[in-house]
Design a protein around this motif. Sequence first.
Motif, PDB file in Angstrom:
ATOM      1  N   ILE A 186       0.897  -1.151   0.000  1.00 41.35           N
ATOM      2  CA  ILE A 186       0.000   0.000   0.000  1.00 41.35           C
ATOM      3  C   ILE A 186       0.936   1.202   0.000  1.00 41.35           C
ATOM      4  N   GLY A 188       2.924   4.429   0.630  1.00 45.01           N
ATOM      5  CA  GLY A 188       2.984   5.371   1.745  1.00 45.01           C
ATOM      6  C   GLY A 188       2.712   6.777   1.244  1.00 45.01           C
ATOM      7  N   LEU A 189       2.586   7.691   2.209  1.00 45.22           N
ATOM      8  CA  LEU A 189       2.255   9.071   1.867  1.00 45.22           C
ATOM      9  C   LEU A 189       3.314   9.677   0.935  1.00 45.22           C
ATOM     10  N   LYS A 190       4.588   9.431   1.262  1.00 49.08           N
ATOM     11  CA  LYS A 190       5.665  10.033   0.449  1.00 49.08           C
ATOM     12  C   LYS A 190       5.718   9.401  -0.942  1.00 49.08           C
TER      13      LYS A 190
ATOM     14  N   GLU B   8      -3.985  13.313  -6.163  1.00 42.54           N
ATOM     15  CA  GLU B   8      -3.172  12.873  -5.022  1.00 42.54           C
ATOM     16  C   GLU B   8      -4.040  12.581  -3.811  1.00 42.54           C
ATOM     17  N   GLU B  10      -7.182  11.824  -3.742  1.00 40.30           N
ATOM     18  CA  GLU B  10      -7.990  10.626  -3.982  1.00 40.30           C
ATOM     19  C   GLU B  10      -7.164   9.361  -3.771  1.00 40.30           C
ATOM     20  N   LEU B  11      -5.913   9.406  -4.214  1.00 37.54           N
ATOM     21  CA  LEU B  11      -5.045   8.235  -4.030  1.00 37.54           C
ATOM     22  C   LEU B  11      -4.742   8.009  -2.558  1.00 37.54           C
ATOM     23  N   ILE B  12      -4.457   9.118  -1.848  1.00 33.84           N
ATOM     24  CA  ILE B  12      -4.141   8.996  -0.421  1.00 33.84           C
ATOM     25  C   ILE B  12      -5.350   8.429   0.322  1.00 33.84           C
ATOM     26  N   ASN B  15      -5.591   4.753  -0.457  1.00 28.05           N
ATOM     27  CA  ASN B  15      -4.532   3.982   0.203  1.00 28.05           C
ATOM     28  C   ASN B  15      -4.793   3.821   1.700  1.00 28.05           C
ATOM     29  N   GLU B  18      -7.541   1.324   2.161  1.00 31.25           N
ATOM     30  CA  GLU B  18      -7.065  -0.057   2.001  1.00 31.25           C
ATOM     31  C   GLU B  18      -6.265  -0.490   3.232  1.00 31.25           C
ATOM     32  N   PHE B  19      -5.447   0.444   3.733  1.00 35.02           N
ATOM     33  CA  PHE B  19      -4.660   0.153   4.935  1.00 35.02           C
ATOM     34  C   PHE B  19      -5.584  -0.226   6.091  1.00 35.02           C
ATOM     35  N   GLN B  22      -7.194  -3.563   5.758  1.00 34.64           N
ATOM     36  CA  GLN B  22      -6.244  -4.659   5.932  1.00 34.64           C
ATOM     37  C   GLN B  22      -5.763  -4.806   7.383  1.00 34.64           C
ATOM     38  N   TYR B  23      -5.489  -3.687   8.036  1.00 34.90           N
ATOM     39  CA  TYR B  23      -4.833  -3.775   9.340  1.00 34.90           C
ATOM     40  C   TYR B  23      -5.688  -3.353  10.538  1.00 34.90           C
ATOM     41  N   MET B  48       4.725   4.495   6.944  1.00 41.53           N
ATOM     42  CA  MET B  48       4.144   4.983   5.687  1.00 41.53           C
ATOM     43  C   MET B  48       4.092   6.511   5.625  1.00 41.53           C
ATOM     44  N   GLY B  49       4.590   7.175   6.675  1.00 43.91           N
ATOM     45  CA  GLY B  49       4.723   8.631   6.636  1.00 43.91           C
ATOM     46  C   GLY B  49       3.485   9.413   7.040  1.00 43.91           C
ATOM     47  N   PHE B  50       2.504   8.745   7.689  1.00 40.77           N
ATOM     48  CA  PHE B  50       1.278   9.453   8.034  1.00 40.77           C
ATOM     49  C   PHE B  50       1.364  10.251   9.339  1.00 40.77           C
ATOM     50  N   MET B  53       1.809  14.182   9.391  1.00 46.53           N
ATOM     51  CA  MET B  53       1.675  14.486   7.959  1.00 46.53           C
ATOM     52  C   MET B  53       1.466  15.959   7.601  1.00 46.53           C
ATOM     53  N   ALA B  62       5.157  15.289   6.365  1.00 46.14           N
ATOM     54  CA  ALA B  62       5.066  15.037   4.920  1.00 46.14           C
ATOM     55  C   ALA B  62       4.692  16.308   4.169  1.00 46.14           C
TER      56      ALA B  62
END
Lengths: 254, 379
Positions: A186, A188-190, B8, B10-12, B15, B18-19, B22-23, B48-50, B53, B62
Amino acid sequence: MPDIITCFKWAVDEADIRPQASGEVALDRVGYKISEYDRNALEAAAQLKEAHGGSVTAITVATPAAKKGLKDALSRGPDRACFVNDAAFDALEPAQTAALLAGVIRDRLPFDLILCGEGSSDLYAQQVGPRLAQELGIPCVTYVNRITLEGSTLLAERKLEDGIEVVKVELPALVTVLPDINTPRIPGLKDTLEASKKPVQSVGPGEAGGEFPARLQTVALRATSMERRCVRFPADDAGIRELVEALRKSGAIG
Amino acid sequence: MDFRLTEEQELIRANIREFCQQYLDPIAVEIDENSRHPQEVFDRLAEMGFMGMPYPQEYGGAGTDFLTYAMVVEEISRSCAGTGFTFSCHTGLGTGPIYEYGTEEQKQKYLVPLCKGQKWGAFALTEPGAGTDVNAATTVAVADGDEWVINGTKTFISQGTFADIFIVFARTDPAAGPKGISAFIVTKDNPGLKVGEHFRKMGIRCSQTAEIILKDCRVPRSDMLGKEGNGLRMAMASLDNGRIGIAAQAVGILQAALDESLKYASQRIQFNKPIGRQQAIQWMIADMATDLAAARHLTYHAATLKDQGLPYTKEASMAKLFASEAAMRHASKAVQIHGGYGYMKGQKVERLLRDAKITEIYEGTSEAQRMVIAGNVMR
């Protein structure tokens, strides 16, 4: 250090498909996503690059609307993308897609290895990979759930119905992967933020060469429906015989 | 106003969704039942950098806008409102004040590990006798040479049991009223800081809430945050910011109430048809979807104002007030749609109803929001 090309399709997200009360399936309000097994191909490419270096180029053939898929693909590890697009590409059949990919790859993208998903989430024709290999005149290995790279030799495990076949192939080659090969990351943000900065080579209308008239036509799209009936049978020998007869008549048992 | 998300964003959103599927979804019932902080989920979010952010990359963040951050809080809360709150409270109240008011030295020392998710932050303002009436705080800090000595008790401190860095508000000038409160950075290894018991709560049970006791707690003068006497103003500004996070959390709860209701209404058969074909259910769902859209617009609007550097105090309060009350109303309706099954433990709607209630209370009660809104529109 292999140069890898990974092909992906921007396909309808099946989670968004809702059948209408009439049984028709409308696709006007659905979202799109990278076809499921193509995500495995992208992940396999990213892992090979992490292990062996080299480069990864993601390529797709689609209508201009699929531009959204490029950032998604690029956030999953490729260094660059190639976007072969034309408004006329909305009903390509696999032979046409393979021919288009082959033309662009032959002219513009040097490679050692091409990775594709075994089949797409929508049509699942399983043809683009093998046809592309045929067009390029390179070996093709299908149903792969494990890849090992040793120099210019690739070892691939093929998951077949009656066992595992391990094949050895010299690069350049094309491999189609199964979902068992990996769990796609999945991003990551970066990864998502940096995807915007990666280069995209656009091959626009008319630049891919050749004519690609629509040969596929969707005549109808209907949801399967489940018929519910409530029939009571007495719990005795005659009732059981009646039940079996009813099931046989309805075709539920042979 | 147009809130069409960028590619961007929408993708975030996709993602993080989905994360969570899953978790977080698979453990949400367990962490609620056991009041367990899911550190393993946060380790992944940090990787994952959240975490951190919305703060600049130079401090380990981020550098996203606040709208994207609010969307992420919403998606995490849609899966588990307690986890969404811990994420929002750490990032907003636990980290924000150091970014806004810290010296460069404080930022390097404290903000960077907070943004990277290596350390946890907490915001210690509330006291047993000072909730909405913040100025009633009795915790005091007295100067002693190069140090401040803090004494007092803070309560209902989120992340209290495991936070590494606390922002503690204490009165430095008893005669100065609201202008006599200052903020300090206190680390958990300070021998003068004791963490009391972890409170058992009705909802957001995976969030860890504790009492903090400061007894002759000595902090160096260099760990005062912002200017002396400016604490209350800083606290209020931080709460404005935090309220967008709570509004986003409530929007996540509302979305989950709608998700669950739609699913159940199409599956549950009564009188030989799905209950969703009954007008009684359709009207509940229509109201839920409408309030969800309104709550989301108010929340994104407040976040967008903040991103544009415009005043957003009133809008943040409006978003928090409307979204939290709508979340409570519709979590209850979602239970109603589920009937007896919705009242059972382990059903998501039962958890949503318990989780929704706190959004009307913390980071300013609904009544406090109405005070803020009235104060802004009636001046």
